[in-house]
Write a protein that holds these residues in place. Structure first.
Motif, short mmCIF file in Angstrom:
data_model
loop_
_atom_site.label_atom_id
_atom_site.label_comp_id
_atom_site.label_asym_id
_atom_site.label_seq_id
_atom_site.Cartn_x
_atom_site.Cartn_y
_atom_site.Cartn_z
N ILE A 185 -3.88 -2.73 12.33
CA ILE A 185 -2.85 -1.89 11.69
C ILE A 185 -1.97 -2.72 10.75
CG2 ILE A 185 -2.88 -0.24 13.56
CD1 ILE A 185 -0.41 -1.49 14.72
N ILE A 186 -1.76 -4.00 11.04
CA ILE A 186 -0.94 -4.82 10.14
C ILE A 186 -1.73 -5.13 8.87
CG2 ILE A 186 0.11 -7.10 9.87
CD1 ILE A 186 1.04 -6.98 12.70
N GLU A 187 -3.01 -5.41 8.99
CA GLU A 187 -3.81 -5.65 7.79
C GLU A 187 -3.86 -4.40 6.92
OE1 GLU A 187 -7.59 -6.92 9.14
OE2 GLU A 187 -6.94 -8.94 9.70
N TYR A 188 -3.91 -3.23 7.54
CA TYR A 188 -3.87 -1.98 6.76
C TYR A 188 -2.52 -1.82 6.07
CZ TYR A 188 -3.98 3.04 5.75
OH TYR A 188 -3.92 4.25 5.13
N ALA A 189 -1.44 -2.16 6.77
CA ALA A 189 -0.11 -2.01 6.19
C ALA A 189 0.14 -2.98 5.05
CB ALA A 189 0.95 -2.20 7.28
N ARG A 197 4.63 -0.14 5.83
CA ARG A 197 4.97 -1.37 6.57
C ARG A 197 6.14 -1.13 7.53
NH1 ARG A 197 4.63 -5.68 1.47
NH2 ARG A 197 2.41 -5.33 1.02
N GLU A 198 7.09 -0.35 7.09
CA GLU A 198 8.22 -0.03 7.98
C GLU A 198 7.75 0.79 9.18
OE1 GLU A 198 11.96 0.42 9.64
OE2 GLU A 198 11.26 -0.97 8.09
N LEU A 199 6.89 1.76 8.94
CA LEU A 199 6.36 2.55 10.04
C LEU A 199 5.53 1.68 10.98
CD1 LEU A 199 5.25 5.87 8.29
CD2 LEU A 199 7.24 5.49 9.75
N THR A 200 4.83 0.69 10.44
CA THR A 200 4.05 -0.21 11.29
C THR A 200 4.96 -1.04 12.18
OG1 THR A 200 2.36 -0.33 9.55
CG2 THR A 200 2.30 -2.02 11.26
N SER A 201 6.04 -1.55 11.63
CA SER A 201 6.99 -2.32 12.45
C SER A 201 7.59 -1.46 13.56
CB SER A 201 8.10 -2.90 11.56
OG SER A 201 7.58 -3.82 10.64
N ILE A 202 7.89 -0.22 13.24
CA ILE A 202 8.44 0.68 14.26
C ILE A 202 7.41 0.95 15.34
CG2 ILE A 202 9.30 3.02 14.65
CD1 ILE A 202 10.52 2.95 11.88
N GLU A 230 -7.28 -15.67 3.31
CA GLU A 230 -8.15 -14.62 2.79
C GLU A 230 -7.37 -13.35 2.47
OE1 GLU A 230 -11.22 -14.00 5.59
OE2 GLU A 230 -12.01 -16.06 5.48
N LEU A 231 -6.36 -13.05 3.27
CA LEU A 231 -5.56 -11.87 3.00
C LEU A 231 -4.78 -11.98 1.70
CD1 LEU A 231 -4.13 -11.17 6.59
CD2 LEU A 231 -5.95 -9.94 5.43
N CYS A 232 -4.37 -13.19 1.36
CA CYS A 232 -3.62 -13.39 0.11
C CYS A 232 -4.48 -13.14 -1.13
CB CYS A 232 -3.05 -14.80 0.06
SG CYS A 232 -1.68 -15.08 1.22
N PRO A 236 -1.40 -10.28 -2.94
CA PRO A 236 -0.70 -11.52 -3.33
C PRO A 236 0.57 -11.80 -2.51
CG PRO A 236 -1.38 -10.28 -5.27
CD PRO A 236 -1.62 -9.40 -4.09
N ASP A 237 1.28 -10.76 -2.09
CA ASP A 237 2.52 -10.97 -1.33
C ASP A 237 2.29 -10.92 0.17
OD1 ASP A 237 1.93 -8.27 -1.24
OD2 ASP A 237 4.03 -7.66 -1.17
N ALA A 238 1.07 -11.18 0.62
CA ALA A 238 0.76 -11.09 2.06
C ALA A 238 1.52 -12.14 2.86
CB ALA A 238 -0.74 -11.25 2.28
N ALA A 239 1.77 -13.31 2.29
CA ALA A 239 2.46 -14.38 3.03
C ALA A 239 3.89 -13.97 3.37
CB ALA A 239 2.45 -15.67 2.22
N GLN A 240 4.63 -13.48 2.37
CA GLN A 240 6.00 -13.06 2.64
C GLN A 240 6.04 -11.79 3.49
OE1 GLN A 240 8.36 -12.75 -0.88
NE2 GLN A 240 8.20 -14.92 -1.39
#
Length: 454
Positions: A185-189, A197-202, A230-232, A236-240
């Motif tokens: 679910i995080i990779e999808y978000a 992403r906010e819904l995923t954190s919740i 690989e996700l980056c 591109p903003d996967a790290a942050q």
């Protein structure tokens, strides 16, 4: 009464010799003799008193026997029992809490429940709780997780109810793939907007302790950090973004605070950037409180209507000052309320009616045309926004007296540019002009009224 003295002197020893007294813990020197003096008598109250035995010196050849005799004498000096509990008479302890033959403390309650023993003659197997055997789904394999979890998660993104997700997970056996579900679910978000992403954190916070535990979160984020390079490539903003997920999980007590210290990033640049960004978010002033809005105001339909209206007004003001259509589209999509875009159309038309300036007509019409061409605002939302204006035109006229001619002028421009269809244009309300009566017609009318009254 003088105390009576009894002396025990070994054979061959001088009875008149003065005994050398030893205290508790004293030792006998080599070649010493032993003698035990026992004194008895009465104290001033007339009660019998037995004095503590004393040690006297007499020659003895074996030193080990001397030490044994001393130990025996010292042991006999104590009056405590040496072969059982301290209180062998069963006297109750403090507050009657124990001892042989006692019933316990005053506040103790005998509930009558005792551990069942199958060897007890009074044991009855029918009183035992029944064993219920229920059907259990087989554990999912790692290759089946994405196909099962993603449809449930996508549906969750439409309603935002984590309870429904938990109920859906009860139908499957996720006992061994909890960390893989979190990774999925995080990779999808990461590939979607801040709203997702906010819904995923919740969601991952609400499922803590129900479906997932600390071990699942730790293993999931370790796997994500290992695959971050690989996700980056795709995001591109996967790290942050992953750093924000980690900081938010720590703030929600899903991850231990020492997680970042235990992670080895090595020479991986994306992992280093992720860890440093997470540490920065956790270390800022009031960081745990600010992390509740780490993804910004992106809750979409879950936000209050007044807040959405204010955000849309700000978008319109920024557009009129910059005339950047693409930026207006991006900001409107970022609100993630496509079902509420009729409000944007309503506010845009109201801005034209209240301003009544030629450049506003052109700018707003061009903005609506661009948003419709980009499928940001659908034709149904556009029509609903205009119809809301038509229905409230009488109320608007109280603040804008010339609302009818201004609305007709703006509607004609929108029809010319292809924003408004002919059907909507025909429904624009118009105010009927009052017909003035001339003097001759007025006299005729007065005569007719007077004749009718007769």
């Amino acid at each position: 009464m003088e105390p009576e003295t009894v002396k025990a002197v070994p054979e061959g020893a001088n009875e008149d010799a003065t005994p050398e007294t030893f205290g508790m813990g004293d030792t006998l020197s080599s070649g010493a003799s032993t003698a035990i003096s026992i004194k008895s008598g009465r104290n001033k109250h007339g009660k019998g008193v037995r004095k503590i035995p004393q040690m006297a010196v007499s020659p003895m050849k074996d030193e080990s026997k001397q030490m044994a005799a001393l130990a025996t004498a010292n042991a006999k000096r104590t009056r405590r029992p040496r072969n059982g509990p301290r209180d062998i008479r069963g006297n109750p302890k403090k507050e009657g809490g124990g001892g042989k033959g006692t019933w316990g403390k005053i506040t103790d309650v005998l509930d009558g429940k005792a551990a069942a023993d199958s060897k007890d003659p009074n044991y009855d197997s029918s009183t035992e709780d029944e064993i219920v055997i229920s059907e259990s789904a087989p554990a999912l394999d790692g290759s089946e997780v994405a196909g099962v979890v993603l449809p449930i998660f996508k549906e969750y993104c439409t309603h935002g109810k984590s309870e429904d997700v938990s109920d859906a997970f009860e139908q499957y056996n996720f006992s061994n793939v909890g960390s893989q579900i979190i990774c999925t679910i995080i990779e999808y978000a990461l590939e979607h907007t801040s709203y997702v992403r906010e819904l995923t954190s919740i969601l991952i916070s609400d499922l803590y302790g129900k479906d997932f535990y600390v071990e699942d979160y730790v293993a999931a984020f370790r796997t994500l950090l290992d695959n971050l390079e690989e996700l980056c490539l795709d995001t591109p903003d996967a790290a942050q973004a992953l750093g924000k997920f980690i900081a938010r999980a720590v703030a929600d007590d899903c991850l231990p605070p020492a997680f970042l210290k235990s992670v080895e990033v090595g020479d991986r640049p994306c992992a280093k950037e992720c860890a440093s960004h997470a540490n920065l978010l956790l270390g800022m002033s009031h960081g745990l409180v600010r992390l509740d809005s780490v993804w910004g105001p992106v809750l979409g339909g879950l936000r209050p209507v007044k807040t959405l209206e204010k955000d849309m007004e700000i978008i319109l003001q920024e557009y009129l000052s910059s005339e950047q259509l693409d930026e207006c589209e991006r900001c409107l999509k970022q609100l993630n309320v496509p079902h509420f875009h009729h409000e944007f159309v309503y506010l845009a038309v109201m801005l034209v009616l209240e301003g009544d300036q030629p450049h506003l007509h052109e700018s707003i019409a061009r903005c609506l045309k661009y948003l419709c061409d980009q499928d940001c605002v659908t034709s149904a939302q556009l029509e609903r926004g205009f119809l809301r204006i038509f229905e409230q035109v009488e109320d608007i006229r109280l603040d804008v007296p010339f609302v009818y001619p201004v609305l007709s002028s703006f509607g004609a421009r929108c029809q010319t540019m292809g924003v408004m269809t002919q059907d909507i244009y025909d429904r624009i309300p118009t105010r009927n002009r009052q017909r003035f009566i001339s003097d001759s017609e007025g006299d005729t009318y007065v005569e007719e009224v007077a004749s009718s009254l007769k």
